[in-house]
Structure formats: structure tokens, C-alpha cells
Design a protein around this motif. Structure first.
Motif, mmCIF file in Angstrom:
data_model
loop_
_atom_site.group_PDB
_atom_site.id
_atom_site.type_symbol
_atom_site.label_atom_id
_atom_site.label_comp_id
_atom_site.label_asym_id
_atom_site.label_seq_id
_atom_site.Cartn_x
_atom_site.Cartn_y
_atom_site.Cartn_z
ATOM 1 N N LEU A 121 -8.527 4.425 -3.197
ATOM 2 C CA LEU A 121 -7.128 4.733 -3.976
ATOM 3 C C LEU A 121 -6.767 5.347 -5.125
ATOM 4 C CD1 LEU A 121 -3.691 4.217 -1.722
ATOM 5 C CD2 LEU A 121 -4.161 6.156 -1.879
ATOM 6 N N LYS A 180 3.425 18.127 -15.869
ATOM 7 C CA LYS A 180 3.160 17.940 -17.841
ATOM 8 C C LYS A 180 1.875 18.833 -18.064
ATOM 9 C CE LYS A 180 4.291 14.523 -20.917
ATOM 10 N NZ LYS A 180 4.303 13.132 -21.131
ATOM 11 N N PHE A 181 0.948 18.642 -17.462
ATOM 12 C CA PHE A 181 -0.685 18.853 -18.345
ATOM 13 C C PHE A 181 -1.059 20.500 -17.282
ATOM 14 C CE2 PHE A 181 -0.935 14.735 -18.596
ATOM 15 C CZ PHE A 181 -0.547 15.019 -19.419
ATOM 16 N N LYS A 182 -0.342 21.141 -16.781
ATOM 17 C CA LYS A 182 -0.505 22.650 -16.340
ATOM 18 C C LYS A 182 -0.980 23.503 -17.537
ATOM 19 C CE LYS A 182 1.138 25.249 -12.872
ATOM 20 N NZ LYS A 182 0.587 25.357 -11.867
ATOM 21 N N VAL A 183 -2.036 24.139 -16.721
ATOM 22 C CA VAL A 183 -2.715 25.005 -17.835
ATOM 23 C C VAL A 183 -1.886 25.982 -17.382
ATOM 24 C CG1 VAL A 183 -4.675 25.548 -18.748
ATOM 25 C CG2 VAL A 183 -4.502 23.624 -17.972
ATOM 26 N N ILE A 203 -6.229 12.432 -12.581
ATOM 27 C CA ILE A 203 -5.588 12.451 -13.485
ATOM 28 C C ILE A 203 -6.075 13.283 -14.704
ATOM 29 C CG2 ILE A 203 -3.971 11.062 -14.473
ATOM 30 C CD1 ILE A 203 -2.849 9.651 -12.572
ATOM 31 N N ILE A 237 -17.995 20.374 -12.481
ATOM 32 C CA ILE A 237 -17.944 20.378 -11.372
ATOM 33 C C ILE A 237 -18.208 18.551 -11.404
ATOM 34 C CG2 ILE A 237 -17.891 22.387 -9.818
ATOM 35 C CD1 ILE A 237 -20.642 21.640 -9.227
ATOM 36 N N MET A 249 -7.050 16.707 -14.866
ATOM 37 C CA MET A 249 -5.905 17.132 -15.762
ATOM 38 C C MET A 249 -5.538 17.284 -16.818
ATOM 39 S SD MET A 249 -3.327 17.297 -12.547
ATOM 40 C CE MET A 249 -3.481 15.456 -11.125
ATOM 41 N N LEU A 257 3.250 10.289 -9.030
ATOM 42 C CA LEU A 257 2.126 10.317 -10.865
ATOM 43 C C LEU A 257 1.810 11.396 -10.794
ATOM 44 C CD1 LEU A 257 1.496 8.346 -13.029
ATOM 45 C CD2 LEU A 257 -0.213 7.807 -12.134
ATOM 46 N N LEU A 258 0.892 11.794 -10.267
ATOM 47 C CA LEU A 258 0.136 12.860 -9.788
ATOM 48 C C LEU A 258 0.795 14.625 -9.699
ATOM 49 C CD1 LEU A 258 -2.732 12.582 -7.384
ATOM 50 C CD2 LEU A 258 -2.828 13.248 -9.769
ATOM 51 N N ILE A 311 2.555 2.036 -3.578
ATOM 52 C CA ILE A 311 0.984 2.295 -4.048
ATOM 53 C C ILE A 311 1.028 3.466 -4.448
ATOM 54 C CG2 ILE A 311 -1.243 2.050 -4.248
ATOM 55 C CD1 ILE A 311 -1.206 -1.265 -4.518
ATOM 56 N N GLY A 312 0.635 4.012 -2.737
ATOM 57 C CA GLY A 312 1.022 5.681 -2.436
ATOM 58 C C GLY A 312 1.202 6.556 -2.863
ATOM 59 N N ALA A 357 -20.390 27.572 -11.593
ATOM 60 C CA ALA A 357 -19.706 26.095 -11.340
ATOM 61 C C ALA A 357 -18.875 26.321 -10.532
ATOM 62 C CB ALA A 357 -19.896 24.995 -12.393
ATOM 63 N N LYS A 365 -6.488 19.856 -19.903
ATOM 64 C CA LYS A 365 -5.301 20.499 -20.900
ATOM 65 C C LYS A 365 -5.499 19.942 -22.208
ATOM 66 C CE LYS A 365 -0.287 21.761 -22.083
ATOM 67 N NZ LYS A 365 -0.058 22.857 -21.622
ATOM 68 N N CYS A 409 -7.065 8.858 -7.737
ATOM 69 C CA CYS A 409 -6.477 9.095 -8.537
ATOM 70 C C CYS A 409 -6.174 8.998 -9.724
ATOM 71 C CB CYS A 409 -4.509 8.264 -8.344
ATOM 72 S SG CYS A 409 -3.998 8.551 -9.515
ATOM 73 N N VAL A 426 2.088 14.248 -13.062
ATOM 74 C CA VAL A 426 0.561 15.280 -14.831
ATOM 75 C C VAL A 426 1.074 16.258 -14.526
ATOM 76 C CG1 VAL A 426 -1.165 14.100 -14.907
ATOM 77 C CG2 VAL A 426 0.205 12.580 -14.359
ATOM 78 N N ASP A 427 0.346 16.937 -12.816
ATOM 79 C CA ASP A 427 0.162 18.173 -12.609
ATOM 80 C C ASP A 427 1.434 19.072 -13.463
ATOM 81 O OD1 ASP A 427 -2.006 20.078 -11.508
ATOM 82 O OD2 ASP A 427 -0.288 19.833 -9.738
ATOM 83 N N ILE A 480 1.371 6.937 -6.740
ATOM 84 C CA ILE A 480 0.323 7.316 -6.985
ATOM 85 C C ILE A 480 0.683 9.336 -6.620
ATOM 86 C CG2 ILE A 480 -1.656 8.521 -6.565
ATOM 87 C CD1 ILE A 480 -2.677 5.590 -6.068
ATOM 88 N N VAL A 531 0.908 -1.050 0.189
ATOM 89 C CA VAL A 531 -0.172 0.107 -0.032
ATOM 90 C C VAL A 531 0.604 1.461 0.054
ATOM 91 C CG1 VAL A 531 -1.631 1.096 1.248
ATOM 92 C CG2 VAL A 531 -2.261 -1.395 1.246
#
Lengths: 265, 193
Positions: free
Chosen positions: B80, A28-31, B88, B106, B91, A21-22, A14-15, A55, B95, B84, A25-26, A18, A11
Motif C-alpha cells: 500500500l 496541491k501539485f496539480k499541473v 506522490i 514512464i 506528482m 493524502l493522494l 492506513i488505506g 513514451a 510539479k 502510494c 497531494v493531487d 493514503i 489497515v
């Protein structure tokens, strides 16, 4: 024992994966967000309540930047937040005048003539569609409180067969304006001292038959008004609140006392 | 093979409808069913997320949890991974296709906490579905969810126009409606598949 270690390790790994990864990804895909938009977003409360009609706070911030929403679009933040946002945008703060709902009818039990004893569904629109509204006047308040039911703030009560607005409670959301099947409710600025309490398009003689407090379209007010704020259209007087000088001559002369001084809020 | 997949879709979408037979995802079912338009948006978002999540959960189970004999950790690991995954996906959409991102709004992050997503992943494991079967089961379940929520939204739009007795106004009449829908969906259990 080894079971526990393997489970914990699995666990944890995995945590960790993750998490990594987050983050990647954040990145890489930053807008790219407009700097101003981020600053505006920071001023907003961040509850994402949706009270503004968008919204969430992110959406409102973007709408304010693109000038689709006013700087005071956030009803929760109110004036302090609006002030901060307008300094960010370099705009003058719009001080909006407080408005409140106003019912343009004074045909209560005393003034208006009753047509029938109505026992159908207790709803204004239903009463109209049945063709048997309790009052003879075809333009006046029915008094079944469809507006009161629509009001989210409990500001409207029906008294003597006519809806009345508590201006302290009214937040000018406009729900009642949309709810009234006879379109009797209007948002009127608080500074307006004199207002016309009738919406009847009937001619004077016809109005007199059904209501003792109806506009007869005699045009006395129009002639009295030195500021040219009053016009009589479709047999009912209208006051232009921007032009009104609050001299009170119209209320003095009005034979049916339809134009009355309002109580100060 | 293909007939068994069609069977899975019918079973998951109608017979074992996730909301009306298994009572999963009730909160969003009751919360976001005021208008047909928003309920369709949520339905599409759910289809999107559940389909992907059930595939990923299956891979995780077959290649990580089963070989290590950690089957009992499936719940916590799936939570988990689903959380996640939704992040992803959000995000990525922001993009790559802002149009879809805007349309889902939302609802996408809201689904993270929807128990229906976890429920599908766990049910797939119970039924010992393989990868493709899992994805199809996910898709079917999500379609079932969308059918249920759009139907309820349609009924609620009509209820708004009706004169409901005072004690039943608001939440009670919605719960009663959902219960009647659930009884109606019980009819599907008579399908001879």
C-alpha cells in the motif's frame, strides 16, 4: 477477536489516510495542462503501447500540440483518430499517400553474373565485409535477406537472389531501408507506375559485363521523357515521381528493360 | 558505525545482488535492458524509489506495526505504502522539477509494481536494521540493481551484433546471459567481510 478488529482497523485507517493524502497531494501539485492537449489525449487510444516512438499517449499528445509529431502520429488509431485530432487543432487533415518499400535491383539468378559460391555467414553486411559477395555487381542485391529479417511485418521475401516486397503487407516503416547495407531500398509512392530497378553507379560497359538487367546510363529515357521527370546521375536513371505522367515511353525505350511497369498494388 | 554502513552497501550491492543472487525484479531486468541509455534511466529511477521506500517502510514498521503487534501485516501495508509513495513522488516531481520527471518518464510508475522494492523493505525488517541502516541497505540494493541491468544492457547491445544460433535468438540468449552473470556474481560471496 480483538486482534482481527485491530488489524482490520489499522489497515483501513492506513488505506483511508493514503487515499486522503493522494487526493490532497493531487490537488496541491496539480499541473495545468493545456486544454487542447487534454482533448488530444482523450482521442488517443490510451494503451501506452509506444508504437508512435514516444513514451506513451501523454507524451505523444504533448508532442502533437507542440507540432513535433504529425496529427496522424498514432499508428494504432490510424486515420479516424487523426481526423478527430485535426478537428481539435483546426488543421486540415493530411491525407498521406501510401508508400511502400521498393528494391532498386533486378539482378536475379538469371540476369546477374555470379562471382563465387559463398559459404560464409548468411548476412548481407557480413558478405560485403568479407569482400566475396556472391554476385559480381558491386551495387546489386546480395539476396541474403538482411532486409527480410529486419521487416517486422514479413513483407519481404528473397526470390531468385533478389529481395522482393509484398506491397500489401508493407507498412512503410523504413526498417529495411535502414537495414540494407547497399542502400537499395527506397520508399516509393503506390501511385508510381514506373520505377528504375537498378542502382549501379558503374559505366554502361562495366554494367553489361556483370548483369544483363542493369542501367547502362544511355540516357534514352531522359531524352524520351516529355515531363522532364527522368535524370541520369552517377550512371543510373532516377524518376521524379511527382513529375512522372505515367506515359510509359521510358519503359518502351529502355534497352536493358531496367525501367519497368510495376504491378498495381 | 560508518564501517558497518559501508559493509551493508557492499553486501547488498554485490554479494547479495538483488537481481543476480536473490532473483527479485527480474521482469524489468529482462524487459528494459535492450539499450544502455534506457537501462540507466530505469536504474536511476529505482535508486530514487527504493531509497525512499526503505526509509518510509522502516518508520512504518517501527512506529506503527511493531507497537500494535501487527508484524504479520507488513507485506500488505508495505505494498500500500510503496504504491502510494511512488504516486506522490511522481506528482511532486511533475510539479517541482519537470526535467527529472521527463528524464525518468514512464519508468517511475512502472517501478510501483517492481517486487525488488517490496523485497528490500521486507529484507530490512528481517535483518532488524534501524532507520539509517535501512536507507543505506535500500541504496545499496538499488545500486546493485543498476549495476546488473546496465551490464546486461551492454552485453545485449553486443549480442545484437553477433550471429547467434537460430534457436537461441531473442529471449533464450538473454536468459543464458543472465544466468552466466549470476554465476559470475557468485564470486562475490567469497569476499571475507
Amino acid at each position: 477477536m480483538s486482534h482481527i478488529i485491530i488489524a482490520t482497523a489499522a489497515v483501513a485507517v492506513i488505506g483511508l489516510l493514503i487515499g486522503v493524502l493522494l487526493v490532497t497531494v493531487d490537488k496541491k501539485f496539480k499541473v495545468e495542462v493545456d486544454e487542447k492537449e487534454a482533448a488530444v489525449r482523450a482521442c488517443l487510444p490510451g494503451n501506452n503501447c509506444g508504437g508512435c516512438g514516444y513514451a506513451g499517449c501523454d507524451a505523444l499528445a504533448s508532442a502533437i500540440i507542440h507540432q513535433e509529431a504529425p496529427v496522424n502520429g498514432c499508428p494504432v488509431g490510424g486515420d479516424p483518430v487523426a481526423e478527430k485530432i485535426s478537428t481539435i487543432l483546426g488543421l486540415e487533415m493530411e491525407h498521406t499517400e501510401k508508400v511502400a518499400a521498393f528494391v532498386k535491383c533486378s539482378g536475379d539468378c538469371e540476369n546477374a553474373a555470379a562471382r563465387c559460391h559463398y559459404v560464409g555467414i548468411h548476412d548481407c553486411a557480413s558478405a560485403i565485409s568479407s569482400g566475396l559477395s556472391p554476385w559480381t555487381c558491386d551495387f546489386g542485391c546480395i539476396g541474403f535477406g538482411t532486409c527480410a529479417a529486419a521487416c517486422p511485418f514479413g513483407a519481404i521475401t528473397v526470390d531468385q537472389g533478389v529481395a522482393r516486397v509484398d506491397r500489401d503487407k508493407c507498412k512503410a516503416c523504413g526498417q529495411c531501408v535502414a537495414a540494407c547495407p547497399r542502400h537499395l531500398i527506397e520508399l516509393v509512392p503506390d501511385s508510381a507506375t514506373y520505377a528504375v530497378r537498378c542502382s549501379s553507379h558503374d559505366r554502361g560497359a562495366a554494367v553489361k559485363k556483370v548483369c544483363s538487367a542493369g542501367c547502362l546510363a544511355c540516357k534514352l529515357c531522359e531524352k524520351q521523357c516529355e515531363a522532364g521527370a527522368i535524370t541520369v546521375e552517377n550512371n543510373v536513371a532516377h524518376i521524379d515521381y511527382d513529375k512522372c505522367t505515367k506515359c510509359g515511353k521510358c519503359a518502351e525505350k529502355c534497352p536493358a528493360k531496367v525501367i519497368k511497369k510495376r504491378n498495381p498494388a | 558505525m560508518s564501517t558497518s554502513l559501508i559493509l551493508i552497501i557492499i553486501t547488498t550491492a554485490l554479494v547479495n545482488n538483488v537481481v543476480l543472487s536473490q532473483f527479485l525484479g527480474i521482469c524489468s531486468f529482462l524487459g528494459v535492458s535492450k539499450q544502455i541509455k534506457t537501462s540507466i534511466s530505469l536504474g536511476v529511477a529505482v535508486i530514487f524509489v527504493i531509497t525512499i521506500a526503505s526509509g518510509v517502510a522502516n518508520l512504518l514498521y517501527d512506529f506503527l506495526l511493531a507497537p500494535l503487534h501487527l508484524e504479520y501485516l507488513e507485506t500488505i501495508v508495505f505494498i500500500l505504502v510503496i504504491a502510494c509513495l511512488v504516486q506522490i513522488v511522481e506528482m511532486f516531481l511533475k510539479k517541482s522539477s519537470p526535467a527529472i520527471y521527463k528524464a525518468l518518464g514512464i519508468y517511475l510508475p512502472l517501478i510501483t509494481t517492481n517486487c525488488a522494492v517490496l523485497g528490500v523493505a521486507l529484507t530490512n525488517v528481517q535483518n532488524e536494521y534501524n532507520f539509517i541502516q535501512s536507507i543505506v541497505a535500500g541504496l545499496g540494493t538499488a545500486i546493485g540493481y543498476t549495476i546488473a541491468i546496465v551490464l546486461l544492457a551492454g552485453i545485449r547491445e553486443r549480442i545484437d551484433e553477433a550471429s547467434v544460433p537460430l534457436p537461441f535468438r531473442g529471449a533464450p540468449v538473454v536468459l543464458l546471459t543472465a544466468a552466466l552473470m549470476s554465476i559470475a556474481f557468485m564470486g562475490f560471496s567469497g569476499l571475507s567481510l
